[in-house]
Design an enzyme around this catalytic site. Structure first.
Site, PDB file in Angstrom:
ATOM      1  N   GLU A 303      -4.698  -9.287  15.836  1.00 41.17           N
ATOM      2  CA  GLU A 303      -3.478  -8.976  15.139  1.00 41.17           C
ATOM      3  C   GLU A 303      -3.473  -7.528  14.438  1.00 41.17           C
ATOM      4  OE1 GLU A 303      -3.047 -12.071  12.419  1.00 41.17           O
ATOM      5  OE2 GLU A 303      -1.749 -13.306  13.893  1.00 41.17           O
ATOM      6  N   TYR A 347      -3.411   0.813  -4.347  1.00 39.43           N
ATOM      7  CA  TYR A 347      -4.806   0.361  -3.822  1.00 39.43           C
ATOM      8  C   TYR A 347      -5.606   1.577  -4.243  1.00 39.43           C
ATOM      9  CZ  TYR A 347      -2.052  -2.532  -0.690  1.00 39.43           C
ATOM     10  OH  TYR A 347      -1.418  -3.442  -0.145  1.00 39.43           O
ATOM     11  N   CYS A 374       9.507   8.319 -12.302  1.00 40.70           N
ATOM     12  CA  CYS A 374       9.396   8.209 -13.940  1.00 40.70           C
ATOM     13  C   CYS A 374       8.102   7.369 -14.037  1.00 40.70           C
ATOM     14  CB  CYS A 374      10.440   7.918 -14.615  1.00 40.70           C
ATOM     15  SG  CYS A 374      12.059   8.872 -14.298  1.00 40.70           S
ATOM     16  N   TYR A 404       2.740   0.338   6.410  1.00 40.40           N
ATOM     17  CA  TYR A 404       2.603   0.097   4.796  1.00 40.40           C
ATOM     18  C   TYR A 404       3.178   1.199   4.085  1.00 40.40           C
ATOM     19  CZ  TYR A 404      -0.241  -3.734   6.878  1.00 40.40           C
ATOM     20  OH  TYR A 404      -0.580  -4.652   7.594  1.00 40.40           O
TER      21      TYR A 404
HETATM   22  C1  PLP Z   1      -2.217 -12.635   8.967  1.00 42.36           C
HETATM   23  C2  PLP Z   1      -2.302 -11.059   9.100  1.00 42.36           C
HETATM   24  N1  PLP Z   1      -2.400 -10.614  10.304  1.00 42.36           N
HETATM   25  C3  PLP Z   1      -2.565  -9.213  10.322  1.00 42.36           C
HETATM   26  C4  PLP Z   1      -2.429  -8.466   9.511  1.00 42.36           C
HETATM   27  C5  PLP Z   1      -2.360  -6.941   9.734  1.00 42.36           C
HETATM   28  O1  PLP Z   1      -3.540  -6.226   8.936  1.00 42.36           O
HETATM   29  P1  PLP Z   1      -3.917  -4.691   9.461  1.00 42.36           P
HETATM   30  O2  PLP Z   1      -2.488  -4.001   9.296  1.00 42.36           O
HETATM   31  O3  PLP Z   1      -4.866  -4.198   8.204  1.00 42.36           O
HETATM   32  O4  PLP Z   1      -4.422  -4.713  10.982  1.00 42.36           O
HETATM   33  C6  PLP Z   1      -2.231  -9.070   8.152  1.00 42.36           C
HETATM   34  C7  PLP Z   1      -2.141  -7.836   6.955  1.00 42.36           C
HETATM   35  O5  PLP Z   1      -1.833  -8.032   5.951  1.00 42.36           O
HETATM   36  C8  PLP Z   1      -2.119 -10.188   7.769  1.00 42.36           C
HETATM   37  O6  PLP Z   1      -1.907 -10.541   6.774  1.00 42.36           O
END
Ligand code: PLP
Length: 446
Positions: A303, A347, A374, A404
């Site tokens: 993912e 972060y 601000c 992000y």
């Molecule tokens: C369940 C899950 N899958 C995939 C991702 C994607 O992570 P990244 O964008 O670091 O690949 C996240 C990010 O928080 C997540 O919580």
């Protein structure tokens, strides 16, 4: 007038390196010394759409999708929409053969509006409100990743046909990353700790529900992981846990979703995930773990979010002021900051910035790029090298802001969120327009 204005040919000979690890593949200086991406001059985008503006290179997004498909031909690649989701992005990634992970009714609505096949949507979240679960079940999402015991009867009650589900298991693997994104350890809010009584109970409860189909386990180790070892370890631990389910319940899980978290470089020289190496590590650990437990190979899913869109994006800002503090720093204030890029404050992320509207020639200075918001902590980039003659009105580009950034953006100080402008083959088009004061007022119904 700069030297380059007088002698444009210097542009090609004196161009500083636009590091390919942090800029979209098709990034160059044009004959006027301006930075172009996908054939579009960034300064022209700033003129046309104003600043701050997010720019997104479509071919870079598609290229990253293809790279995942190439290196993981047998795996399902599920784009994590939380990194950045608009209808166009959903269309691009699914057209490239990826599935889509959503974690709210809002993301689900965007995916459906983009025409994504619900079967290819995976719903995530450690806190899924009932109405969001209902929307997902009614839309017919392919899979729901269960994160707590409470969700089990709820999904079962909502489902009018067999609903495929996975259980989120935390494999208790600590990665070397910021605490806010370390999600594989046992004691955190996501999932069921591997091997725990809680995980065993979740399996049992799901299997007892006639209209839930437990198809696999899911884990997500964290973010910005460049070491491949934790993924191999996760495979070993989760295949062992899947084998335990088979031994105990006679139920064979066929899917193993290893989540995302693959690191990208934010600055030249930062480490990033090596996809061929990751593919080897996953294959090898899968072979070994399946042989050890006599378990049939599950289908792997990944993912990635950040790794698909981060480098495709950059943000354009216009310089508002340059302030030299005696005995202190030089602050370059721009017309954006922590509300379009909260990652620095969240972060401690580090960025670079480059002058985009002319080729820098001559002496440089070390400067701190400050946002307009601000908060004293609203700093976009500390100690970056910029031309010493930088002046208000010039355009700075900050690379690697595709992931992000818009999805974490706020309207702090009543400043609307920037537009997203997509670029491809020398053309640009707005994917999201700039949020205006009228937009903000439209919510103010009191
Ligand atoms: C369940 C899950 N899958 C995939 C991702 C994607 O992570 P990244 O964008 O670091 O690949 C996240 C990010 O928080 C997540 O919580």
């Amino acid at each position: 007038m700069t030297l380059l204005d007088m002698f444009p040919s210097l542009g090609s000979t004196m161009a500083p390196r636009l590091a390919p690890t942090v800029w979209p593949a098709d990034t160059h200086y044009d004959a006027d010394g301006r930075i172009t991406v996908a054939g579009v001059a960034l300064a022209d985008i700033a003129d046309q759409y104003g600043t701050a503006t997010y720019v997104l290179a479509e071919d870079e997004v598609r290229g990253r999708c293809r790279s995942y498909r190439k290196h993981f031909p047998d795996a399902e690649i599920i784009y994590a929409g939380k990194a950045l989701l608009t209808r166009a992005v959903a269309e691009w990634v699914t057209a490239e053969g990826l599935s889509l992970d959503v974690c709210s009714a809002g993301e689900l609505a965007i995916a459906l509006a983009a025409g994504v096949d619900p079967e290819r949507i995976v719903l995530h979240g450690n806190g899924k409100p009932c109405h969001e679960l209902r929307a997902a079940v009614h839309a017919g999402v392919g899979r729901i990743v269960i994160d707590s015991l409470n969700e089990i009867p709820l999904i079962a009650a909502l489902a009018t046909r067999p609903q495929r589900v996975l259980l989120r298991i935390s494999p208790d693997i600590d990665i070397d990353s910021h605490p806010a994104v370390r999600t594989g350890v046992a004691d955190q809010k996501f999932g069921f700790p591997v091997g725990s009584a809680l995980a065993a109970e979740a399996v049992e409860r799901v299997l007892r529900q006639p209209n839930l189909r437990l198809v696999g386990f899911h884990c997500h180790l964290g973010s910005q992981i460049h070491d491949t070892f934790p993924y191999g370890e996760a495979v070993r631990r989760l295949v062992a846990a899947m084998a335990a389910v088979r031994d105990q319940h006679g139920h064979t899980l066929a899917e193993l979703d290893l989540g995302g978290g693959h690191a990208v470089a934010y600055r030249c020289g930062d480490p990033e995930m090596d996809l061929p190496e990751l593919a080897d590590v996953i294959e090898d650990s899968l072979d070994a773990a399946c042989a050890r437990h006599g378990f049939p190979r599950p289908r792997i899913a990944l993912e990635p979010g950040r790794a698909i869109v981060a480098r495709a994006g950059l943000t354009l800002y216009r310089v508002l002021s340059v302030k030299r503090i005696d005995g202190g720093r030089t602050y370059v204030t721009v017309d954006g900051g922590m509300s379009d890029n909260p990652r620095v404050a969240l972060y401690g992320a580090r960025y670079d910035a480059v002058l985009a509207n002319r080729h820098p020639i001559g002496p440089e200075m070390t400067a701190t790029i400050a946002g307009r918001y601000c908060e004293a902590g609203d700093i976009l980039a500390a100690d970056v090298r910029l031309p010493a003659d930088l002046h208000p009105g010039e355009v700075l580009a900050v690379p690697v802001t595709g992931a992000y950034h818009h999805s974490l953006a706020s309207t702090y100080n009543g400043v609307g969120r920037p537009p997203i402008v997509a670029i491809k083959d020398g053309r640009c088009r707005e994917l999201l327009r700039r949020e205006t004061a009228a937009d903000l007022l439209s919510r103010d119904v009191g």
